[in-house]
Write a protein that holds these residues in place. Structure first.
Motif, PDB file in Angstrom:
ATOM      1  N   ALA A 197     -24.259  52.148  73.141  1.00  0.00           N
ATOM      2  CA  ALA A 197     -25.695  51.940  73.328  1.00  0.00           C
ATOM      3  C   ALA A 197     -25.965  50.628  74.048  1.00  0.00           C
ATOM      4  O   ALA A 197     -26.786  50.572  74.979  1.00  0.00           O
ATOM      5  N   ALA A 198     -25.278  49.557  73.644  1.00  0.00           N
ATOM      6  CA  ALA A 198     -25.479  48.263  74.305  1.00  0.00           C
ATOM      7  C   ALA A 198     -25.065  48.324  75.769  1.00  0.00           C
ATOM      8  O   ALA A 198     -25.756  47.784  76.648  1.00  0.00           O
ATOM      9  N   ASP A 199     -23.959  48.997  76.052  1.00  0.00           N
ATOM     10  CA  ASP A 199     -23.506  49.142  77.436  1.00  0.00           C
ATOM     11  C   ASP A 199     -24.545  49.886  78.273  1.00  0.00           C
ATOM     12  O   ASP A 199     -24.856  49.491  79.401  1.00  0.00           O
ATOM     13  N   ARG A 200     -25.075  50.972  77.715  1.00  0.00           N
ATOM     14  CA  ARG A 200     -26.026  51.794  78.466  1.00  0.00           C
ATOM     15  C   ARG A 200     -27.341  51.044  78.702  1.00  0.00           C
ATOM     16  O   ARG A 200     -27.896  51.078  79.807  1.00  0.00           O
ATOM     17  N   ILE A 201     -27.841  50.369  77.687  1.00  0.00           N
ATOM     18  CA  ILE A 201     -29.092  49.616  77.828  1.00  0.00           C
ATOM     19  C   ILE A 201     -28.935  48.532  78.877  1.00  0.00           C
ATOM     20  O   ILE A 201     -29.802  48.329  79.739  1.00  0.00           O
ATOM     21  N   GLU A 202     -27.810  47.823  78.821  1.00  0.00           N
ATOM     22  CA  GLU A 202     -27.567  46.770  79.807  1.00  0.00           C
ATOM     23  C   GLU A 202     -27.528  47.351  81.215  1.00  0.00           C
ATOM     24  O   GLU A 202     -28.115  46.787  82.157  1.00  0.00           O
ATOM     25  N   HIS A 203     -26.847  48.476  81.379  1.00  0.00           N
ATOM     26  CA  HIS A 203     -26.744  49.089  82.701  1.00  0.00           C
ATOM     27  C   HIS A 203     -28.119  49.515  83.226  1.00  0.00           C
ATOM     28  O   HIS A 203     -28.445  49.303  84.402  1.00  0.00           O
ATOM     29  N   VAL A 204     -28.933  50.109  82.363  1.00  0.00           N
ATOM     30  CA  VAL A 204     -30.247  50.579  82.786  1.00  0.00           C
ATOM     31  C   VAL A 204     -31.156  49.413  83.153  1.00  0.00           C
ATOM     32  O   VAL A 204     -31.905  49.471  84.147  1.00  0.00           O
ATOM     33  N   LEU A 205     -31.085  48.334  82.398  1.00  0.00           N
ATOM     34  CA  LEU A 205     -32.013  47.224  82.608  1.00  0.00           C
ATOM     35  C   LEU A 205     -31.587  46.286  83.736  1.00  0.00           C
ATOM     36  O   LEU A 205     -32.438  45.836  84.516  1.00  0.00           O
ATOM     37  N   VAL A 206     -30.294  45.958  83.832  1.00  0.00           N
ATOM     38  CA  VAL A 206     -29.878  44.936  84.795  1.00  0.00           C
ATOM     39  C   VAL A 206     -28.688  45.346  85.644  1.00  0.00           C
ATOM     40  O   VAL A 206     -28.230  44.558  86.475  1.00  0.00           O
ATOM     41  N   GLY A 207     -28.153  46.516  85.439  1.00  0.00           N
ATOM     42  CA  GLY A 207     -27.016  46.948  86.242  1.00  0.00           C
ATOM     43  C   GLY A 207     -25.694  46.550  85.634  1.00  0.00           C
ATOM     44  O   GLY A 207     -25.534  46.544  84.408  1.00  0.00           O
ATOM     45  N   ALA A 208     -24.741  46.179  86.485  1.00  0.00           N
ATOM     46  CA  ALA A 208     -23.374  45.931  86.031  1.00  0.00           C
ATOM     47  C   ALA A 208     -23.331  44.756  85.062  1.00  0.00           C
ATOM     48  O   ALA A 208     -24.107  43.810  85.158  1.00  0.00           O
ATOM     49  N   ARG A 209     -22.375  44.826  84.151  1.00  0.00           N
ATOM     50  CA  ARG A 209     -22.209  43.766  83.155  1.00  0.00           C
ATOM     51  C   ARG A 209     -21.609  42.509  83.784  1.00  0.00           C
ATOM     52  O   ARG A 209     -20.755  42.585  84.644  1.00  0.00           O
ATOM     53  N   ARG A 210     -22.105  41.364  83.305  1.00  0.00           N
ATOM     54  CA  ARG A 210     -21.555  40.085  83.777  1.00  0.00           C
ATOM     55  C   ARG A 210     -20.608  39.515  82.741  1.00  0.00           C
ATOM     56  O   ARG A 210     -20.862  39.588  81.569  1.00  0.00           O
TER      57      ARG A 210
END
Length: 317
Positions: A304-317
Motif C-alpha cells: 500500500a505504501a509503495d502504491r500510494i507513493e507511486h501514485v502521488l509522486v512517482g518513483a521512490r527516492r
C-alpha cells in the motif's frame, strides 16, 4: 596450540538476562520466587547468577507464553522440558556457549520471531516500560512496516485471539495497543517539505475500532516524505464527506479491518462534486467483488505504501 577451556560455566546477572529477554529484572525475580524458574548459580556466596540452562528454561517459557499459556503453565512446561539437575557436565556447557559465541548471526527471518516472543513476554508480564523499550528498539532495528508486519501485528492478533469474548486477561491487549499507538506516533516525523503538494487522507470506515494499521501506514509514508492527514478515530459518513471536501486531498485511503463488512457505497458519498482525488480501499474488511471500478484495493501495508507513493509522486527516492 589452542587455549585451555575453563571448566567453569559462564553466567550472567539478572540485569543482563532481563535485557536479553526483554523483561524487567523484577519480573525475573517474581518468576523465580513464584515458579522456581530462576538462577541456580552463586558468586561469592551472595549474588545468584543465570547459567545457560537457566536462560534456556526462560526462553522455553517465553515461547509457551506466546502460544497462550498462563505464566504458571509456561513455567511448568519449561521445567518439564529442562529439569534442574544437581550437576551438569561443565565442559559440554562451555562448548555450547563457545559455539553460540562463534556461530554466524542468525538468519534475518529469525529476528522478527525472536522479537515477537520478547514483546509478548513483556506484555504478558504487564511490564509497561519494557514493552515501550522493545517497540522503540524493534522499529529502529527493522523499520516501521517490517516491525509492524513481522512483530507487532502478529503479537496483537495472538493476544486478541486468546481473550476474544472474555474480560480476564484483556488488559494485556489494551496495554500493548496503547504502547503501539504511542510508538507509532513517535516514529512519525513532522515533515517540513513533503514531496507531495496535496496530502493523502488516511482514516477508517465508520465504527471501525482497529485503527493502528493506519498509524503504521502514516509513519511509513512520513518516512518517505509523503505528507498525510491521519484521522485515527473513525468518522461518521457525513463528517468524512465534509472532511474530504474541505481538505482537498490528493488521495483518500479508507481502512476496514473487519473481514468483508465495509460498505462500498461510502466512496460515492466522499467523491461527489468536482474534486479529483484517487480513492483507495485498504484492509480485509473490503469485498473486492463489490467495490466500484474506480476504487483501487490496496494489499498489505508495504504494498500500500509503495502504491500510494507511486501514485502521488512517482518513483521512490
Amino acid at each position: 596450540m589452542g587455549s585451555r577451556i575453563s571448566s567453569e560455566e559462564p553466567t550472567l546477572p539478572v540485569a543482563s538476562v532481563a535485557r536479553r529477554l526483554g523483561v524487567a529484572p523484577s519480573t525475573l525475580r517474581t518468576w523465580d520466587r513464584r515458579y522456581g524458574v530462576g538462577p541456580s548459580r552463586h558468586t561469592n556466596g551472595r549474588h545468584r547468577r543465570y547459567g545457560s540452562s537457566d536462560i534456556g528454561r526462560l526462553e522455553l517459557m517465553q515461547r509457551a507464553l506466546l502460544r497462550g499459556a498462563s505464566t504458571a503453565e509456561a513455567a511448568k512446561y519449561a521445567l518439564e522440558q529442562m529439569p534442574r539437575t544437581a550437576t551438569e557436565p561443565p565442559e559440554a556447557v562451555v562448548v555450547q556457549v563457545e559455539e553460540r559465541a562463534t556461530a554466524p548471526p542468525a538468519d534475518d527471518h529469525d529476528v522478527p520471531s525472536r522479537l515477537a516472543r520478547r514483546l509478548s513476554t513483556a506484555a504478558l508480564a504487564m511490564d509497561f516500560a519494557a514493552v515501550q523499550r522493545m517497540l522503540a528498539d524493534t522499529i529502529r532495528e527493522l523499520g516501521v512496516l517490517p516491525a509492524w508486519t513481522g512483530v507487532v501485528s502478529p503479537v496483537l492478533t495472538a493476544l486478541g485471539a486468546r481473550w476474544r469474548g472474555v474480560s480476564a486477561g484483556a488488559e494485556v491487549e489494551y496495554l500493548l495497543a496503547e504502547c503501539v499507538y504511542a510508538a507509532l506516533v513517535r516514529a512519525t516525523p513532522v515533515l517540513r517539505e513533503p514531496r507531495n503538494q496535496r496530502p493523502v487522507l488516511l482514516t477508517c470506515v465508520p465504527d471501525e475500532r482497529d485503527n493502528l494499521p493506519m498509524y503504521a501506514l502514516a509513519a511509513a509514508l512520513a518516512g518517505r516524505r509523503i505528507g498525510a492527514q491521519l484521522f485515527g478515530a473513525s468518522l461518521p459518513a457525513e463528517v468524512l464527506a465534509v472532511t474530504v471536501r474541505r481538505s482537498v486531498p490528493a488521495a483518500v485511503v479508507l481502512w476496514s479491518g473487519r473481514r468483508a463488512t465495509a460498505d462500498p457505497r461510502l466512496f460515492a458519498r466522499i467523491s461527489r462534486g468536482r474534486q479529483r482525488n484517487r480513492l483507495f480501499a485498504c484492509g480485509p474488511g473490503w469485498d473486492p467483488a463489490t467495490l466500484p471500478d474506480k476504487i483501487e484495493l490496496l494489499g498489505e501495508l508495504t504494498t500500500a505504501a509503495d502504491r500510494i507513493e507511486h501514485v502521488l509522486v512517482g518513483a521512490r527516492r
